[in-house]
Design a protein around this motif. Structure first.
Motif, PDB file in Angstrom:
ATOM      1  N   ASN A 159      46.900  31.385  55.048  1.00  0.00           N
ATOM      2  CA  ASN A 159      46.047  31.896  56.120  1.00  0.00           C
ATOM      3  C   ASN A 159      46.714  33.065  56.856  1.00  0.00           C
ATOM      4  N   ASN A 160      45.938  34.111  57.050  1.00  0.00           N
ATOM      5  CA  ASN A 160      46.352  35.235  57.884  1.00  0.00           C
ATOM      6  C   ASN A 160      45.729  35.022  59.269  1.00  0.00           C
ATOM      7  N   PRO A 161      46.451  34.959  60.362  1.00  0.00           N
ATOM      8  CA  PRO A 161      47.829  35.401  60.550  1.00  0.00           C
ATOM      9  C   PRO A 161      48.878  34.279  60.575  1.00  0.00           C
ATOM     10  N   ILE A 199      37.334  30.746  49.359  1.00  0.00           N
ATOM     11  CA  ILE A 199      38.763  30.646  49.610  1.00  0.00           C
ATOM     12  C   ILE A 199      39.334  32.059  49.448  1.00  0.00           C
ATOM     13  N   ASP A 200      39.795  32.632  50.560  1.00  0.00           N
ATOM     14  CA  ASP A 200      40.380  33.971  50.531  1.00  0.00           C
ATOM     15  C   ASP A 200      41.855  33.820  50.169  1.00  0.00           C
ATOM     16  N   GLU A 201      42.180  34.224  48.933  1.00  0.00           N
ATOM     17  CA  GLU A 201      43.558  34.081  48.430  1.00  0.00           C
ATOM     18  C   GLU A 201      44.246  35.441  48.317  1.00  0.00           C
ATOM     19  N   ALA A 202      44.118  36.277  49.339  1.00  0.00           N
ATOM     20  CA  ALA A 202      44.754  37.599  49.311  1.00  0.00           C
ATOM     21  C   ALA A 202      46.270  37.482  49.096  1.00  0.00           C
ATOM     22  N   TYR A 203      46.843  36.363  49.550  1.00  0.00           N
ATOM     23  CA  TYR A 203      48.318  36.216  49.491  1.00  0.00           C
ATOM     24  C   TYR A 203      48.749  35.127  48.520  1.00  0.00           C
ATOM     25  N   ALA A 204      47.856  34.723  47.609  1.00  0.00           N
ATOM     26  CA  ALA A 204      48.108  33.517  46.800  1.00  0.00           C
ATOM     27  C   ALA A 204      49.385  33.580  45.983  1.00  0.00           C
ATOM     28  N   LEU A 220      37.772  29.530  54.057  1.00  0.00           N
ATOM     29  CA  LEU A 220      39.144  29.084  54.275  1.00  0.00           C
ATOM     30  C   LEU A 220      40.014  30.218  53.758  1.00  0.00           C
ATOM     31  N   CYS A 221      41.101  30.473  54.444  1.00  0.00           N
ATOM     32  CA  CYS A 221      41.996  31.542  54.005  1.00  0.00           C
ATOM     33  C   CYS A 221      43.326  30.874  53.675  1.00  0.00           C
ATOM     34  N   SER A 222      43.767  30.989  52.425  1.00  0.00           N
ATOM     35  CA  SER A 222      44.989  30.278  52.036  1.00  0.00           C
ATOM     36  C   SER A 222      45.840  31.112  51.076  1.00  0.00           C
ATOM     37  N   THR A 234      42.132  32.837  62.196  1.00  0.00           N
ATOM     38  CA  THR A 234      42.142  33.207  60.776  1.00  0.00           C
ATOM     39  C   THR A 234      41.873  34.704  60.667  1.00  0.00           C
ATOM     40  N   TYR A 235      41.709  35.189  59.444  1.00  0.00           N
ATOM     41  CA  TYR A 235      41.496  36.620  59.194  1.00  0.00           C
ATOM     42  C   TYR A 235      40.215  37.074  59.904  1.00  0.00           C
ATOM     43  N   GLN A 236      40.361  37.985  60.847  1.00  0.00           N
ATOM     44  CA  GLN A 236      39.234  38.331  61.725  1.00  0.00           C
ATOM     45  C   GLN A 236      38.065  38.990  60.999  1.00  0.00           C
ATOM     46  N   ARG A 239      40.590  37.603  45.610  1.00  0.00           N
ATOM     47  CA  ARG A 239      41.968  38.063  45.402  1.00  0.00           C
ATOM     48  C   ARG A 239      42.020  39.583  45.592  1.00  0.00           C
ATOM     49  N   THR A 240      43.224  40.104  45.712  1.00  0.00           N
ATOM     50  CA  THR A 240      43.359  41.555  45.918  1.00  0.00           C
ATOM     51  C   THR A 240      44.551  42.121  45.150  1.00  0.00           C
ATOM     52  N   PHE A 241      44.468  43.413  44.839  1.00  0.00           N
ATOM     53  CA  PHE A 241      45.607  44.136  44.259  1.00  0.00           C
ATOM     54  C   PHE A 241      46.475  44.748  45.367  1.00  0.00           C
ATOM     55  N   SER A 242      46.067  44.565  46.639  1.00  0.00           N
ATOM     56  CA  SER A 242      46.719  45.291  47.736  1.00  0.00           C
ATOM     57  C   SER A 242      48.110  44.784  48.078  1.00  0.00           C
ATOM     58  N   LYS A 243      48.404  43.503  47.845  1.00  0.00           N
ATOM     59  CA  LYS A 243      49.656  42.922  48.331  1.00  0.00           C
ATOM     60  C   LYS A 243      50.659  42.752  47.196  1.00  0.00           C
ATOM     61  N   ASN A 262      35.804  47.438  45.732  1.00  0.00           N
ATOM     62  CA  ASN A 262      36.817  48.303  46.368  1.00  0.00           C
ATOM     63  C   ASN A 262      37.591  47.530  47.441  1.00  0.00           C
ATOM     64  N   GLY A 263      38.548  46.739  46.999  1.00  0.00           N
ATOM     65  CA  GLY A 263      39.308  45.889  47.918  1.00  0.00           C
ATOM     66  C   GLY A 263      38.580  44.566  48.094  1.00  0.00           C
ATOM     67  N   SER A 264      39.335  43.520  48.458  1.00  0.00           N
ATOM     68  CA  SER A 264      38.658  42.227  48.616  1.00  0.00           C
ATOM     69  C   SER A 264      37.747  42.248  49.836  1.00  0.00           C
ATOM     70  N   ASN A 265      37.983  43.168  50.768  1.00  0.00           N
ATOM     71  CA  ASN A 265      37.047  43.287  51.892  1.00  0.00           C
ATOM     72  C   ASN A 265      35.635  43.614  51.398  1.00  0.00           C
ATOM     73  N   GLU A 266      35.530  44.532  50.427  1.00  0.00           N
ATOM     74  CA  GLU A 266      34.190  44.856  49.916  1.00  0.00           C
ATOM     75  C   GLU A 266      33.618  43.694  49.112  1.00  0.00           C
ATOM     76  N   ARG A 307      42.711  50.340  46.517  1.00  0.00           N
ATOM     77  CA  ARG A 307      41.519  49.617  47.007  1.00  0.00           C
ATOM     78  C   ARG A 307      40.815  48.902  45.850  1.00  0.00           C
ATOM     79  N   LEU A 308      41.396  47.795  45.437  1.00  0.00           N
ATOM     80  CA  LEU A 308      40.799  47.005  44.351  1.00  0.00           C
ATOM     81  C   LEU A 308      40.969  45.520  44.653  1.00  0.00           C
ATOM     82  N   GLY A 309      39.864  44.798  44.591  1.00  0.00           N
ATOM     83  CA  GLY A 309      39.910  43.359  44.811  1.00  0.00           C
ATOM     84  C   GLY A 309      38.873  42.691  43.918  1.00  0.00           C
TER      85      GLY A 309
HETATM   86  N1  PMP Z   1      41.922  38.951  53.057  1.00  0.00           N
HETATM   87  C1  PMP Z   1      42.981  38.774  53.854  1.00  0.00           C
HETATM   88  C2  PMP Z   1      43.322  37.398  54.317  1.00  0.00           C
HETATM   89  C3  PMP Z   1      43.745  39.871  54.255  1.00  0.00           C
HETATM   90  O1  PMP Z   1      44.783  39.696  55.084  1.00  0.00           O
HETATM   91  C4  PMP Z   1      43.398  41.164  53.783  1.00  0.00           C
HETATM   92  C5  PMP Z   1      44.187  42.382  54.163  1.00  0.00           C
HETATM   93  N2  PMP Z   1      44.591  42.498  55.439  1.00  0.00           N
HETATM   94  C6  PMP Z   1      42.278  41.271  52.976  1.00  0.00           C
HETATM   95  C7  PMP Z   1      41.575  40.154  52.608  1.00  0.00           C
HETATM   96  C8  PMP Z   1      41.779  42.605  52.521  1.00  0.00           C
HETATM   97  O2  PMP Z   1      42.441  43.084  51.453  1.00  0.00           O
HETATM   98  P1  PMP Z   1      41.941  44.346  50.628  1.00  0.00           P
HETATM   99  O3  PMP Z   1      42.991  45.363  50.795  1.00  0.00           O
HETATM  100  O4  PMP Z   1      41.841  43.824  49.218  1.00  0.00           O
HETATM  101  O5  PMP Z   1      40.603  44.762  51.145  1.00  0.00           O
END
Ligand code: PMP
Length: 360
Positions: free
Chosen positions: A161-163, A186-191, A157-159, A112-114, A213-217, A86-90, A225-227
């Motif tokens: 990288n947020n923020p 490697i967190d590729e939420a924005y790849a 590593l977040c790439s 990086t992503y907190q 990866r995530t479907f959120s962006k 349920n989201g890449s956070n989960e 909420r899918l990752g």
């Molecule tokens: N990783 C990064 C780097 C993000 O910025 C975010 C969203 N703010 C997430 C993961 C979480 O995304 P999701 O909605 O898939 O839980």
């Protein structure tokens, strides 16, 4: 009189602060990196039809085989290398519950992503932090130092990288993969907003690289909420032991499969956002602003003459909400703007010019 709970919470979790982004009711909300575009109408119609065909009295497919196969096909890997949640956070939480936890250490490179550090702490792990340079790049020496000093069980590593928006160098990713004693996430939420991905390193058996990866962006589906994670099959297998049974509901599985049919529409949205990102970057160049290259759907910037938080408040006063990072270590006085649609971005640029010119 309110009674306190008979058992205090764990002292390590009660010391944590909540992860949240200020919610302010304004017309232009550019603070949480969502897509400004809704998903395709055809997808909505298909999802409406799917709702009537789900066996609601039955538990869903526990291992979400069809969804994992569809994601696997997109990345040219086997379904056994895909974990969905349920989201890449989960996804990341399940990974940390499996590979971090009490007595273990997790490395991040700040800023990086907190949530990486937050979820690691909730798992009970000790978080160790390396530092990025002032231009937000990461040096090979710093990677070597953190790995040698702490031997982390998990390194993030977040790439992009947020923020900061920085895309990680391929040399850094392969260096970390070569020397890290544990998993490299490697967190590729924005790849999809950049041209670089580490997916090719992620599925080989016995490997230490995993990619989330995530479907959120890019897929315009933050509300779904899918990752997912691409990882060696033994890692995916472990996560299935730890995650709750039937964690991914039947509707989400079907809606995710349907979304993957709209790759062209997704790419089109990404192209529009990347073009708008270029427009915002050019507009910032003419202002009293410092900014950095971004491979994501947001841009980090620092007003050079007026204090960052003051500019944030002045933007809110003009109906534009961006993320206030001004008190975060390593990005002091910075603000982060999510790329919106053309009209929203124009309003942001106009409001920013006014905010910078406003006299006290
Ligand atoms: N990783 C990064 C780097 C993000 O910025 C975010 C969203 N703010 C997430 C993961 C979480 O995304 P999701 O909605 O898939 O839980």
């Amino acid at each position: 009189m309110a009674r306190s709970s008979p058992v205090p919470p764990r002292s390590d979790v009660s010391a944590l602060s909540k992860y949240h982004s200020a919610q302010v009711d304004v017309p232009v909300r550019l603070n949480t990196n969502e897509s400004p575009f809704p998903p395709p109408d055809e997808w909505r119609q298909e999802v409406a039809r799917l709702v009537t065909s789900i066996d609601w009295n039955r538990y869903p497919d526990r291992e979400a085989i069809a969804l994992r196969s569809a994601i696997a096909a997109r990345h040219g890997v086997d379904a056994s290398s895909v974990f969905v949640a349920n989201g890449s956070n989960e996804v990341l939480q399940t990974l940390l519950l499996s590979y971090a936890g009490a007595g273990r250490s997790v490395a991040v490179f700040e800023p990086t992503y907190q949530l990486h550090a937050h979820l690691a702490r909730i798992s009970g792990a000790n978080v160790v932090a390396g530092r990025r340079s002032v231009d937000h790049t990461l040096s090979a020496d710093e990677i070597q130092r953190v790995v040698t000093q702490y031997s982390p069980h998990v390194t993030f590593l977040c790439s992009p990288n947020n923020p900061t928006g920085r895309v990680e160098s391929w040399d850094n990713i392969t260096l970390l993969s070569d020397i890290a004693p544990g998993l490299v996430v490697i967190d590729e939420a924005y790849a999809e907003f950049s041209e670089r991905s580490a997916v090719e390193l992620a599925s080989s058996p016995g490997g230490n690289v995993v990619v989330s990866r995530t479907f959120s962006k890019t897929w315009s589906l933050a509300g779904l909420r899918l990752g997912y994670l691409i990882a060696p099959p033994d890692v995916v297998d472990m996560l299935h032991t730890v995650v709750l049974p039937y964690h991914l509901d039947a509707f989400k599985q079907a809606a995710g499969i349907a979304a993957l049919k709209y790759v062209d529409e997704m790419n089109d949205r990404v192209m529009r956002i990347v073009a708008e990102r270029g427009r915002i970057m050019s507009a910032l160049e003419g202002l009293e602003i410092e900014s950095w290259p971004s491979g994501a759907n947001f841009v980090l910037f620092r007003p050079t003459r007026v204090d960052g938080h003051t500019v944030w408040q002045r933007l809110v006063d003009r109906g534009v909400l961006v993320r206030d990072c001004s008190s975060w270590s390593g990005v002091e006085h910075c603000l982060r703007v999510t790329i919106g649609d053309e009209a929203e971005n124009t309003m942001f640029i106009k409001a920013l010019k006014q905010a910078l010119e406003q006299s006290e």
